[in-house]
Design an enzyme around this catalytic site. Sequence first.
Site, PDB file in Angstrom:
ATOM      1  N   LYS A  80     -15.231  27.661  41.297  1.00  0.00           N
ATOM      2  CA  LYS A  80     -14.369  27.361  40.155  1.00  0.00           C
ATOM      3  C   LYS A  80     -13.138  26.635  40.676  1.00  0.00           C
ATOM      4  O   LYS A  80     -12.576  27.006  41.697  1.00  0.00           O
ATOM      5  CB  LYS A  80     -13.949  28.657  39.462  1.00  0.00           C
ATOM      6  CG  LYS A  80     -13.161  28.435  38.193  1.00  0.00           C
ATOM      7  CD  LYS A  80     -12.541  29.688  37.621  1.00  0.00           C
ATOM      8  CE  LYS A  80     -13.539  30.730  37.256  1.00  0.00           C
ATOM      9  NZ  LYS A  80     -12.923  31.891  36.592  1.00  0.00           N
ATOM     10  N   CYS A  97      -3.556  16.339  34.944  1.00  0.00           N
ATOM     11  CA  CYS A  97      -4.788  15.661  34.542  1.00  0.00           C
ATOM     12  C   CYS A  97      -5.658  16.567  33.679  1.00  0.00           C
ATOM     13  O   CYS A  97      -5.831  17.743  33.980  1.00  0.00           O
ATOM     14  CB  CYS A  97      -5.558  15.240  35.790  1.00  0.00           C
ATOM     15  SG  CYS A  97      -7.147  14.469  35.429  1.00  0.00           S
ATOM     16  N   CYS A  99      -8.618  14.802  32.356  1.00  0.00           N
ATOM     17  CA  CYS A  99      -9.857  14.030  32.287  1.00  0.00           C
ATOM     18  C   CYS A  99     -10.729  14.225  33.530  1.00  0.00           C
ATOM     19  O   CYS A  99     -11.865  13.789  33.554  1.00  0.00           O
ATOM     20  CB  CYS A  99      -9.569  12.545  32.110  1.00  0.00           C
ATOM     21  SG  CYS A  99      -8.897  11.723  33.577  1.00  0.00           S
ATOM     22  N   CYS A 108      -1.752  13.993  37.106  1.00  0.00           N
ATOM     23  CA  CYS A 108      -2.298  12.824  36.427  1.00  0.00           C
ATOM     24  C   CYS A 108      -1.867  11.553  37.147  1.00  0.00           C
ATOM     25  O   CYS A 108      -0.709  11.421  37.548  1.00  0.00           O
ATOM     26  CB  CYS A 108      -1.790  12.792  34.986  1.00  0.00           C
ATOM     27  SG  CYS A 108      -2.327  11.334  34.068  1.00  0.00           S
ATOM     28  N   HIS A 112      -7.146   8.435  33.092  1.00  0.00           N
ATOM     29  CA  HIS A 112      -7.697   8.642  31.750  1.00  0.00           C
ATOM     30  C   HIS A 112      -7.705   7.346  30.941  1.00  0.00           C
ATOM     31  O   HIS A 112      -8.549   7.174  30.065  1.00  0.00           O
ATOM     32  CB  HIS A 112      -6.917   9.739  31.001  1.00  0.00           C
ATOM     33  CG  HIS A 112      -5.466   9.443  30.845  1.00  0.00           C
ATOM     34  ND1 HIS A 112      -4.536   9.799  31.803  1.00  0.00           N
ATOM     35  CD2 HIS A 112      -4.789   8.819  29.855  1.00  0.00           C
ATOM     36  CE1 HIS A 112      -3.334   9.409  31.400  1.00  0.00           C
ATOM     37  NE2 HIS A 112      -3.463   8.810  30.223  1.00  0.00           N
TER      38      HIS A 112
END
Length: 133
Positions: A80, A97, A99, A108, A112
């Site tokens: 995980k 992030c 995406c 990020c 995206h």
Amino acid sequence: MEAIHSLVRVSLPRYLRDLPIPKTVGGFSQLSASDWFQLFPFVGAVSLVFYIGVSSLFGRAKPKAQGDVVNKTIQKEDPKVVNMVEIEDLGDKVSYCRCWRSKKFPLCDGSHNQHNDATGDNVGPLVLKRKGK
């Protein structure tokens, strides 16, 4: 109760008796448009009952396809992906992030935008900002 008795014992058998059900499979090709119109509610009701019965027995969950994963590259060796960040370590504003395409994951990097252009998706980052800033 009388209405239900009348429906089950009189109306329903009469309706079923009057349906234009052919004796052979080839007989379906000889049905007129009005015959098909008479059969439509019956076929719809039987199909609905069949669908509900099969769905309740086997469930509606479909198996996940191989290419149906969100995370394609990040920490695939881990069971995980979990990233912990201390609140005190955050600056005035930080973007995370969502995406799974960022090269600086969990932060990020704007990946995206390319993902959204390619797929028509509308995903964007999670932005954390201190109050009053």
